[in-house]
Design a protein around this motif. Structure first.
Motif, mmCIF file in Angstrom:
data_model
loop_
_atom_site.group_PDB
_atom_site.id
_atom_site.type_symbol
_atom_site.label_atom_id
_atom_site.label_comp_id
_atom_site.label_asym_id
_atom_site.label_seq_id
_atom_site.Cartn_x
_atom_site.Cartn_y
_atom_site.Cartn_z
ATOM 1 N N ILE A 105 -36.529 6.773 2.586
ATOM 2 C CA ILE A 105 -35.629 5.949 1.767
ATOM 3 C C ILE A 105 -36.419 5.210 0.690
ATOM 4 N N LYS A 106 -37.611 4.760 1.014
ATOM 5 C CA LYS A 106 -38.459 4.145 -0.013
ATOM 6 C C LYS A 106 -38.867 5.158 -1.065
ATOM 7 N N ASP A 107 -39.112 6.389 -0.645
ATOM 8 C CA ASP A 107 -39.447 7.443 -1.609
ATOM 9 C C ASP A 107 -38.273 7.702 -2.551
ATOM 10 N N LEU A 108 -37.062 7.736 -2.009
ATOM 11 C CA LEU A 108 -35.876 7.910 -2.845
ATOM 12 C C LEU A 108 -35.748 6.760 -3.835
ATOM 13 N N GLU A 109 -35.919 5.547 -3.346
ATOM 14 C CA GLU A 109 -35.807 4.373 -4.221
ATOM 15 C C GLU A 109 -36.880 4.396 -5.298
ATOM 16 N N LEU A 110 -38.072 4.889 -4.968
ATOM 17 C CA LEU A 110 -39.160 5.007 -5.950
ATOM 18 C C LEU A 110 -38.750 5.908 -7.104
ATOM 19 N N VAL A 111 -38.114 7.043 -6.785
ATOM 20 C CA VAL A 111 -37.664 7.962 -7.831
ATOM 21 C C VAL A 111 -36.606 7.299 -8.707
ATOM 22 N N ILE A 214 -28.993 1.215 -2.588
ATOM 23 C CA ILE A 214 -30.263 1.796 -2.127
ATOM 24 C C ILE A 214 -31.398 0.825 -2.407
ATOM 25 N N HIS A 215 -31.401 0.253 -3.612
ATOM 26 C CA HIS A 215 -32.423 -0.753 -3.942
ATOM 27 C C HIS A 215 -32.294 -1.966 -3.012
ATOM 28 N N GLN A 216 -31.067 -2.396 -2.774
ATOM 29 C CA GLN A 216 -30.835 -3.559 -1.901
ATOM 30 C C GLN A 216 -31.335 -3.286 -0.489
ATOM 31 N N TYR A 217 -31.034 -2.095 0.021
ATOM 32 C CA TYR A 217 -31.441 -1.761 1.392
ATOM 33 C C TYR A 217 -32.964 -1.771 1.524
ATOM 34 N N VAL A 218 -33.653 -1.166 0.564
ATOM 35 C CA VAL A 218 -35.117 -1.125 0.616
ATOM 36 C C VAL A 218 -35.699 -2.533 0.512
ATOM 37 N N GLU A 219 -35.123 -3.337 -0.371
ATOM 38 C CA GLU A 219 -35.632 -4.706 -0.574
ATOM 39 C C GLU A 219 -35.519 -5.539 0.691
ATOM 40 N N GLN A 220 -34.452 -5.342 1.455
ATOM 41 C CA GLN A 220 -34.251 -6.168 2.644
ATOM 42 C C GLN A 220 -34.892 -5.582 3.905
ATOM 43 N N SER A 221 -35.431 -4.361 3.824
ATOM 44 C CA SER A 221 -36.061 -3.728 4.984
ATOM 45 C C SER A 221 -37.488 -4.229 5.144
ATOM 46 N N SER A 222 -37.894 -4.427 6.388
ATOM 47 C CA SER A 222 -39.225 -4.985 6.638
ATOM 48 C C SER A 222 -40.088 -4.101 7.532
ATOM 49 N N THR A 223 -39.522 -3.002 8.051
ATOM 50 C CA THR A 223 -40.291 -2.123 8.934
ATOM 51 C C THR A 223 -40.190 -0.677 8.459
#
Length: 270
Positions: A105-111, A214-223
């Motif tokens: 998911i972080k890879d997707l957000e990076l793109v 997607i950006h929101q989910y990555v920003e709030q994820s910590s693990t």
């Protein structure tokens, strides 16, 4: 309607790699060190089969991006050149080991962030999976288009009927209502947690309205666990935006050498 494709190919294929190194037959020595999405299936790289699907859908698909790790980046650049895909469309996530991976998911957000994708629907697919030959990308995109005419925030996921309750322990499991909208998504649940036999596959069509989430989910994820599997985002999304599901006949999942051999033998059969 236009769609931007993102192929997730930043995994390290550790299980397949271990199996190949342990194999004593010598038949698969050419695969040592090869990125899993590039292993040959029926004479061509696994993801080349996907590229052919995308080329058949030019009326909808604008651009194809692929995100990979730094270790395998040169391999994907070579593949891109062989398939008339710009090197700029291969995004290096900078990681060098499985232990340091970003997660799908972080890879997707990076793109999305580096390519400034803000106003396009997106198609996201795992680079290590293939579907049975009855798979029809055109009809799936048309289904997505129909959903969007009814609700511009609609998203579409694919699933298949798993072999039995025991397989629930290995898959994301989906429950649907009568409109084929996801009402529950359980990641590798215990057998008794659900009666559903619908298994998630790494294929997603997201409305452009979902991109900020997607950006929101990555920003709030910590693990890492929260962002490692692309299904984790669906499990968070379905209670916030409508996510529908289309059932396909089946998939080939290349995790081990045995599964790779099976895929290379059977792919192309109905």
């Amino acid at each position: 309607m236009k769609v931007t494709v993102v192929i997730l190919a930043a995994g390290y294929g550790t299980r397949l790699g271990r199996d190949i190194e342990k194999d004593t037959s010598g038949l698969y020595k050419d695969l040592v060190g090869k990125a899993k999405p590039l292993v040959p299936v029926k004479g061509k790289a696994l993801i080349t089969h996907w590229l052919e699907h995308f080329k058949d859908c030019k009326e909808w698909i604008e651009t194809v991006y692929l995100v990979c790790n730094d270790l395998h980046y040169p391999q994907f650049v070579s593949w891109a050149k062989e398939n008339d895909l710009s090197e700029e469309n291969i995004i290096n996530d900078g990681t060098k080991s499985n232990e340091g991976r970003l997660g799908a998911i972080k890879d997707l957000e990076l793109v999305l962030r580096t390519k400034n994708i803000t106003d396009s629907n997106i198609l996201v697919v795992g680079g290590d999976t293939l579907f049975l030959m009855d798979f029809n990308l055109k009809s799936i995109i048309q289904h997505f288009q129909q959903l969007l005419t009814q609700n511009s925030h609609a998203n579409l996921h694919l699933c298949y009927t798993i072999s039995g309750p025991a397989e629930r322990l290995q898959r994301g499991i989906i429950e649907l209502n009568d409109n084929n909208q996801i009402t529950m998504f359980l990641e590798k649940p215990k057998i008794e947690e659900t009666n559903s036999l619908l298994g998630s596959v790494p294929f997603y069509l997201y409305s452009k309205h979902t991109l900020p989430l997607i950006h929101q989910y990555v920003e709030q994820s910590s693990t890492l666990a929260e962002v490692d599997s692309p299904g984790r985002f669906v499990s968070w999304l379905y209670s916030r935006e409508p996510v529908f599901c289309q059932v396909i006949k089946g998939r080939y999942d290349i995790g081990s050498l045995e599964e790779y051999i099976q895929t290379n033998t059977l792919y192309g059969d109905k």
